[in-house]
Write an enzyme that holds these catalytic residues in place. Structure first.
Site, PDB file in Angstrom:
ATOM      1  N   CYS A  12     -42.591  -5.837 -27.961  1.00 25.74           N
ATOM      2  CA  CYS A  12     -42.382  -7.077 -28.707  1.00 25.74           C
ATOM      3  C   CYS A  12     -42.181  -6.721 -30.175  1.00 25.74           C
ATOM      4  CB  CYS A  12     -43.592  -7.996 -28.543  1.00 25.74           C
ATOM      5  SG  CYS A  12     -43.397  -9.603 -29.360  1.00 25.74           S
TER       6      CYS A  12
ATOM      7  N   CYS B  82     -52.770  -8.977 -30.537  1.00 26.33           N
ATOM      8  CA  CYS B  82     -52.022  -8.713 -29.296  1.00 26.33           C
ATOM      9  C   CYS B  82     -51.670  -7.228 -29.180  1.00 26.33           C
ATOM     10  CB  CYS B  82     -50.757  -9.572 -29.268  1.00 26.33           C
ATOM     11  SG  CYS B  82     -49.776  -9.312 -27.781  1.00 26.33           S
TER      12      CYS B  82
END
Ligand code: SAH
Length: 377
Positions: A128, A135
């Protein structure tokens, strides 16, 4: 449509000369089969092998003549990924898959069971490009966008492992990546999921989870695909959101809530406001009150997610009592609050954990591939 047109339109990542059949919408698949001068029942047979029986090879399509299977195999493929590892949680049966794509990149998907329901958590990107502080996925190197076929193949591979339960499947885009940064391929994948000759899934079965990108959320709403949306709000003020999700700090909470309301109104589906509980950062009583009030600004429901620390010790989540207290702060304002319970804690099932672990143990990095879509926010 000629075979050549189809091949140009959708390129197979591993074999650019071959069309990946699960990359094609069902209309395109029909066009592809017609380009061989075959009757339409052959299209229906192939679609059924792809979406009902989850085959990974033309050799398995046993009701097609051998010569046709050979011919199709020259021009097309039926699997764009293979399973590198699969772990099963001894605690709750959660299955975590690490898939290898044609170019060597790795992605992960998770299959979770909740009584009679099965949820597939799929990835939309390799890694990502965003850097939400809590995260794991953002900690690895970003690879590229996934093609629609690579998204669909995750679902096929997962379905294959639970053949008896196929009609209870939900798909959530909550694996690796940000779906709004890969909207064309994600939208194509949803179209294939929606199609009665594809996976035949409706809007309550498909959830796109996003950090929030107002323009693209509206774009997705305008496409009239059948899917639901979850907005990872995770904060109740702009400055707090900027600290937790720095890459998307240019969008205000108000703009995100407006876009979520637009999606809810267009789709007729309540949007979920996801909220990761990070003790001391977004969990004050004032946060609870603001979150409750935000949830009244549209047809929304709140889903609280206790932070899953994995091996990271930088943040902490709330105790069970503290969660209940936070909920009591929300309830005077909100119509629906649920808490997501963690699955597969023994198999690194939090977002990106297995993937980052395998990158660390990997000798050679995957070949860098430029993303086919626009990933800039
Ligand atoms: N990029 C998308 C989808 C991937 S993350 C999005 O952000 O929505 C899916 C959900 O997992 C998001 O709500 C995210 O906030 C949450 N999440 C990420 N890391 C987490 C962690 N360590 N613990 C709990 N939830 C996490």
């Amino acid at each position: 449509m000629s075979r050549e047109d189809t091949a140009l339109q959708v390129r197979n990542e591993s074999r650019p000369d071959r069309v990946h059949l699960r990359d094609l919408t069902l209309d395109e698949l029909q066009g592809f089969v017609r380009s061989y001068d075959l009757p339409d029942y052959r299209y229906r047979q192939i679609a059924s092998w792809l979406y009902d029986k989850q085959v990974g090879d033309f050799a398995e399509m046993t009701d097609l003549p051998l010569a046709l299977r050979d011919r199709l195999g020259q021009d097309a493929s039926v699997a764009a990924l293979h399973t590198r590892t699969m772990q099963i949680s001894a605690l709750d049966g959660t299955k975590k898959f690490l898939f290898e794509l044609g170019d060597g990149n790795l992605i992960e998907s998770v299959l979770m069971r909740h009584d009679r329901r099965i949820t597939f958590c799929v990835s939309s990107q390799v890694g990502c490009p965003l850097d939400c502080v809590f995260c794991q996925t953002g900690k690895g190197v970003f690879g590229r966008n996934l093609t629609a076929g690579e998204i669909i193949d995750q679902i096929s591979a997962l379905k294959k492992t639970c053949a008896d339960d196929v009609d209870k499947v939900n798909v959530v885009f909550m694996g690796m990546g940000e779906p709004m940064l890969n909207l064309p391929h994600v939208a194509r994948a949803i179209q294939i999921m929606n199609d009665p000759a594809g996976f035949d899934m409706g809007s309550r079965r498909i959830t796109v989870s996003t950090v929030g990108h107002p323009r693209r959320m509206r774009q997705l709403a305008d496409m009239s695909l059948r899917c639901s949306m979850a907005l990872s709000l995770n904060a109740t003020t702009d400055s707090q959101r900027g600290r937790l999700m720095p890459a998307v700090s240019s969008y205000t909470v108000t703009e995100l809530i407006d876009a979520a309301r637009y999606f809810a109104e267009k789709s007729g589906r309540r949007v979920t406001l996801e909220y990761v509980l990070l003790k001391g950062l977004n969990t004050s009583i004032a946060d609870a009150k603001r979150l409750g009030k935000l949830s009244r600004k549209g047809p929304f429901k709140i889903n609280l997610i206790p932070y899953n620390a994995g091996r990271d010790t930088a943040y902490e989540t709330l105790s069970e009592d503290e969660i209940q207290e936070f909920i009591r702060g929300i309830l005077p304002y909100a119509s629906s609050v649920t808490v997501r319970r963690s699955k597969g804690p023994d198999i690194d099932a939090a977002c990106g954990q297995l993937w980052t672990k395998s990158l660390l143990s990997r000798k050679k990095p995957a070949r860098a591939v430029s993303p086919p879509g626009d990933t800039a926010l």
